[in-house]
Structure formats: C-alpha cells, structure tokens
Design a protein around this motif. Sequence first.
Motif, PDB file in Angstrom:
ATOM      1  N   LEU A 173       0.819  -1.210   0.000  1.00  0.00           N
ATOM      2  CA  LEU A 173       0.000   0.000   0.000  1.00  0.00           C
ATOM      3  C   LEU A 173       0.853   1.260   0.000  1.00  0.00           C
ATOM      4  O   LEU A 173       0.375   2.340  -0.323  1.00  0.00           O
ATOM      5  N   TRP A 174       2.117   1.119   0.363  1.00  0.00           N
ATOM      6  CA  TRP A 174       3.024   2.257   0.474  1.00  0.00           C
ATOM      7  C   TRP A 174       3.649   2.633  -0.862  1.00  0.00           C
ATOM      8  O   TRP A 174       3.978   3.786  -1.116  1.00  0.00           O
ATOM      9  N   CYS A 175       3.839   1.660  -1.734  1.00  0.00           N
ATOM     10  CA  CYS A 175       4.526   1.939  -2.998  1.00  0.00           C
ATOM     11  C   CYS A 175       3.598   1.662  -4.181  1.00  0.00           C
ATOM     12  O   CYS A 175       2.631   0.926  -4.074  1.00  0.00           O
ATOM     13  N   ASN A 176       3.923   2.230  -5.336  1.00  0.00           N
ATOM     14  CA  ASN A 176       3.108   2.035  -6.529  1.00  0.00           C
ATOM     15  C   ASN A 176       3.627   0.857  -7.351  1.00  0.00           C
ATOM     16  O   ASN A 176       4.499   0.112  -6.911  1.00  0.00           O
ATOM     17  N   ILE A 193       7.545  -3.985  -7.646  1.00  0.00           N
ATOM     18  CA  ILE A 193       8.360  -5.032  -8.272  1.00  0.00           C
ATOM     19  C   ILE A 193       9.815  -4.894  -7.840  1.00  0.00           C
ATOM     20  O   ILE A 193      10.471  -5.879  -7.489  1.00  0.00           O
ATOM     21  N   VAL A 194      10.325  -3.684  -7.858  1.00  0.00           N
ATOM     22  CA  VAL A 194      11.709  -3.439  -7.439  1.00  0.00           C
ATOM     23  C   VAL A 194      11.889  -3.805  -5.970  1.00  0.00           C
ATOM     24  O   VAL A 194      12.895  -4.405  -5.589  1.00  0.00           O
ATOM     25  N   ALA A 195      10.914  -3.466  -5.133  1.00  0.00           N
ATOM     26  CA  ALA A 195      11.011  -3.754  -3.699  1.00  0.00           C
ATOM     27  C   ALA A 195      11.100  -5.260  -3.439  1.00  0.00           C
ATOM     28  O   ALA A 195      11.923  -5.703  -2.630  1.00  0.00           O
ATOM     29  N   GLU A 198      14.740   4.876  -4.773  1.00  0.00           N
ATOM     30  CA  GLU A 198      15.633   4.619  -5.901  1.00  0.00           C
ATOM     31  C   GLU A 198      15.055   3.713  -6.973  1.00  0.00           C
ATOM     32  O   GLU A 198      15.800   3.162  -7.785  1.00  0.00           O
ATOM     33  N   ALA A 199      13.742   3.496  -7.005  1.00  0.00           N
ATOM     34  CA  ALA A 199      13.156   2.559  -7.959  1.00  0.00           C
ATOM     35  C   ALA A 199      13.418   2.954  -9.405  1.00  0.00           C
ATOM     36  O   ALA A 199      13.730   2.102 -10.241  1.00  0.00           O
ATOM     37  N   ASP A 200      13.311   4.234  -9.721  1.00  0.00           N
ATOM     38  CA  ASP A 200      13.516   4.673 -11.101  1.00  0.00           C
ATOM     39  C   ASP A 200      14.946   4.407 -11.564  1.00  0.00           C
ATOM     40  O   ASP A 200      15.164   3.935 -12.687  1.00  0.00           O
ATOM     41  N   ASP A 201      15.917   4.692 -10.707  1.00  0.00           N
ATOM     42  CA  ASP A 201      17.312   4.443 -11.075  1.00  0.00           C
ATOM     43  C   ASP A 201      17.587   2.953 -11.241  1.00  0.00           C
ATOM     44  O   ASP A 201      18.302   2.548 -12.161  1.00  0.00           O
ATOM     45  N   LEU A 242      17.028  -1.991 -17.233  1.00  0.00           N
ATOM     46  CA  LEU A 242      16.667  -1.869 -18.655  1.00  0.00           C
ATOM     47  C   LEU A 242      17.895  -1.620 -19.521  1.00  0.00           C
ATOM     48  O   LEU A 242      17.920  -2.009 -20.685  1.00  0.00           O
ATOM     49  N   SER A 243      18.915  -0.958 -18.979  1.00  0.00           N
ATOM     50  CA  SER A 243      20.135  -0.737 -19.768  1.00  0.00           C
ATOM     51  C   SER A 243      20.883  -2.055 -19.987  1.00  0.00           C
ATOM     52  O   SER A 243      21.554  -2.221 -20.997  1.00  0.00           O
TER      53      SER A 243
END
Length: 101
Positions: A33-36, A41-43, A88-91, A97-98
């Motif tokens: 509930l805390w993250c989108n 998935i990253v968590a 830091e999920a976006d990074d 992906l890289s």
Amino acid sequence: ALLINLIIFGMIYFYPKQLMGAGDLKLALVLALWCNYPQCIVAIYVSFIFGGVVAIYFCLRNINKVSKKEKISFAPMLILGNIIAFFEADDILNLWLSFIG
C-alpha cells in the motif's frame, strides 16, 4: 501493487512448503500500500537479493559447525527493500533496462 502482492501471497500461502511465514506475507501486503506498481516489483526483487546475501552469510558462518537449521527473518529484508525502492526505484529500473537493451 496490491493485486501483484495478493497474487504472490496466494502462490506462497498455498504452496505446500511454507517458505515464508504468515507475518512476512502480512507485512508485504501492508508495504504494497506504500509503494506504486514499478516500485513494488523493485522492492520485492531487492528484498530477495538482500535475503539471499544474508542467507549466504549465515551458511558461510556456520560451515564448520554442525547446527540446527536457522530460520532467517525476512521482515527486515522486506522493509529495507521497500525503503530502497521508494527512493531509488527509477534508477534501479533504468539500470536493469540498460542491461537488457
């Protein structure tokens, strides 16, 4: 995010050998509930990586001793994974992906 964790909860809960405790599953649902969506998935991924590192440490520490099976609490890894993913999920996703593309 809650739907993804409910699916994971169902797979783990109905698996014959409970690899995770019920408390870990409840904590994972609350943390969902805390993250989108991408953070969730990253968590989970980061939590399992930290859990594996801790498990390897305990295995290497007890390699010369004959001891009972130790149970490792997964809750600290879930919390740490969610905190890292929240900031830091976006990074982390861009890094993954890289490597793929």
